[in-house]
Write a protein that holds these residues in place. Sequence first.
Motif, PDB file in Angstrom:
ATOM      1  N   UNK A  33       0.831  -1.204   0.000  1.00 34.73           N
ATOM      2  CA  UNK A  33       0.000   0.000   0.000  1.00 34.73           C
ATOM      3  C   UNK A  33       0.867   1.257   0.000  1.00 34.73           C
ATOM      4  N   UNK A  34       1.905   1.251   0.796  1.00 37.90           N
ATOM      5  CA  UNK A  34       2.802   2.412   0.848  1.00 37.90           C
ATOM      6  C   UNK A  34       3.406   2.669  -0.529  1.00 37.90           C
ATOM      7  N   UNK A  91      -6.347  12.625  -1.007  1.00 39.91           N
ATOM      8  CA  UNK A  91      -7.251  12.269   0.095  1.00 39.91           C
ATOM      9  C   UNK A  91      -7.557  10.770   0.102  1.00 39.91           C
ATOM     10  N   UNK A  92      -7.879  10.222  -1.041  1.00 40.95           N
ATOM     11  CA  UNK A  92      -8.137   8.783  -1.105  1.00 40.95           C
ATOM     12  C   UNK A  92      -6.877   7.992  -0.777  1.00 40.95           C
ATOM     13  N   UNK A  93      -5.737   8.463  -1.248  1.00 40.35           N
ATOM     14  CA  UNK A  93      -4.472   7.807  -0.940  1.00 40.35           C
ATOM     15  C   UNK A  93      -4.186   7.799   0.546  1.00 40.35           C
ATOM     16  N   UNK A  94      -4.464   8.917   1.221  1.00 38.96           N
ATOM     17  CA  UNK A  94      -4.266   8.989   2.674  1.00 38.96           C
ATOM     18  C   UNK A  94      -5.159   7.981   3.397  1.00 38.96           C
ATOM     19  N   UNK A  95      -6.384   7.870   2.921  1.00 37.26           N
ATOM     20  CA  UNK A  95      -7.318   6.940   3.567  1.00 37.26           C
ATOM     21  C   UNK A  95      -6.889   5.480   3.351  1.00 37.26           C
ATOM     22  N   UNK A  96      -6.463   5.163   2.150  1.00 33.82           N
ATOM     23  CA  UNK A  96      -5.971   3.807   1.872  1.00 33.82           C
ATOM     24  C   UNK A  96      -4.744   3.516   2.728  1.00 33.82           C
ATOM     25  N   UNK A  97      -3.840   4.475   2.769  1.00 36.32           N
ATOM     26  CA  UNK A  97      -2.616   4.323   3.550  1.00 36.32           C
ATOM     27  C   UNK A  97      -2.924   4.152   5.039  1.00 36.32           C
ATOM     28  N   UNK A  98      -3.820   4.976   5.558  1.00 37.58           N
ATOM     29  CA  UNK A  98      -4.164   4.919   6.981  1.00 37.58           C
ATOM     30  C   UNK A  98      -4.801   3.576   7.328  1.00 37.58           C
ATOM     31  N   UNK A 113      -4.882   0.695   5.610  1.00 38.96           N
ATOM     32  CA  UNK A 113      -4.052  -0.471   5.319  1.00 38.96           C
ATOM     33  C   UNK A 113      -2.948  -0.684   6.332  1.00 38.96           C
ATOM     34  N   UNK A 114      -2.305   0.392   6.747  1.00 43.17           N
ATOM     35  CA  UNK A 114      -1.242   0.247   7.739  1.00 43.17           C
ATOM     36  C   UNK A 114      -1.816  -0.003   9.126  1.00 43.17           C
ATOM     37  N   UNK A 115      -2.981   0.575   9.413  1.00 37.64           N
ATOM     38  CA  UNK A 115      -3.617   0.337  10.713  1.00 37.64           C
ATOM     39  C   UNK A 115      -4.056  -1.123  10.832  1.00 37.64           C
ATOM     40  N   UNK A 116      -4.544  -1.697   9.728  1.00 36.22           N
ATOM     41  CA  UNK A 116      -4.928  -3.105   9.737  1.00 36.22           C
ATOM     42  C   UNK A 116      -3.716  -3.972  10.077  1.00 36.22           C
ATOM     43  N   UNK A 117      -2.598  -3.689   9.454  1.00 40.22           N
ATOM     44  CA  UNK A 117      -1.382  -4.465   9.721  1.00 40.22           C
ATOM     45  C   UNK A 117      -0.932  -4.298  11.173  1.00 40.22           C
ATOM     46  N   UNK A 118      -1.072  -3.100  11.702  1.00 38.92           N
ATOM     47  CA  UNK A 118      -0.681  -2.856  13.092  1.00 38.92           C
ATOM     48  C   UNK A 118      -1.566  -3.646  14.057  1.00 38.92           C
ATOM     49  N   UNK A 119      -2.854  -3.710  13.761  1.00 37.53           N
ATOM     50  CA  UNK A 119      -3.762  -4.471  14.632  1.00 37.53           C
ATOM     51  C   UNK A 119      -3.447  -5.964  14.575  1.00 37.53           C
ATOM     52  N   UNK A 120      -3.130  -6.464  13.404  1.00 36.87           N
ATOM     53  CA  UNK A 120      -2.762  -7.878  13.279  1.00 36.87           C
ATOM     54  C   UNK A 120      -1.454  -8.147  14.025  1.00 36.87           C
ATOM     55  N   UNK A 121      -0.517  -7.215  13.952  1.00 34.18           N
ATOM     56  CA  UNK A 121       0.780  -7.446  14.595  1.00 34.18           C
ATOM     57  C   UNK A 121       0.678  -7.495  16.115  1.00 34.18           C
ATOM     58  N   UNK A 122      -0.344  -6.866  16.694  1.00 31.17           N
ATOM     59  CA  UNK A 122      -0.481  -6.872  18.155  1.00 31.17           C
ATOM     60  C   UNK A 122      -1.237  -8.080  18.689  1.00 31.17           C
ATOM     61  N   UNK A 127      -9.685  -3.295   6.614  1.00 32.78           N
ATOM     62  CA  UNK A 127      -9.477  -3.923   5.319  1.00 32.78           C
ATOM     63  C   UNK A 127     -10.655  -3.660   4.380  1.00 32.78           C
ATOM     64  N   UNK A 128     -11.852  -3.722   4.908  1.00 27.19           N
ATOM     65  CA  UNK A 128     -13.040  -3.400   4.103  1.00 27.19           C
ATOM     66  C   UNK A 128     -12.992  -1.959   3.607  1.00 27.19           C
ATOM     67  N   UNK A 129     -12.511  -1.060   4.453  1.00 29.33           N
ATOM     68  CA  UNK A 129     -12.408   0.342   4.051  1.00 29.33           C
ATOM     69  C   UNK A 129     -11.337   0.531   2.979  1.00 29.33           C
ATOM     70  N   UNK A 130     -10.244  -0.215   3.067  1.00 23.95           N
ATOM     71  CA  UNK A 130      -9.231  -0.163   2.012  1.00 23.95           C
ATOM     72  C   UNK A 130      -9.860  -0.547   0.680  1.00 23.95           C
TER      73      UNK A 130
END
Length: 119
Positions: free
Chosen positions: A17-18, A32-39, A41-50, A71-74
């Motif tokens: 995604x980055x 704006x859409x790129x920021x939302x995808x980035x936010x 997608x990376x937040x999903x990965x952070x939640x999985x990592x914890x 992920x649905x929002x991505x």
Amino acid sequence: MKLKSLQERSKEFALHIILKSRELPRTLDARELGRRILRNGTRMAAKISTLTYVRGQLLFIHRLTLALQDLDQVQLWCDLVIDSQILSAEKLQDLRDEAHALARIIKLSIRHAKRRFKK
């Protein structure tokens, strides 16, 4: 799928995604859409990592559910990028395919965790 491999796969997805966000044009809507995808997608990965630090099945299910929402929002933001003709569907197809595959894995993990919790 083992938790470690899900964590690795979600991290690779966030990296994808980055890199893909750098391909977006510098217009206001694309940014704006790129920021939302980035936010999301990376937040999903952070939640999985914890997930390795979660104590208790309910909290584990809750974190997976939150990751699935991101992920649905991505997927939604990617669809909007395509529908607004910022990027073609072909340029985002690999990202959309991986998002769909991760969503299926997370849904199965939630279902499995709920079954284990009921026992």
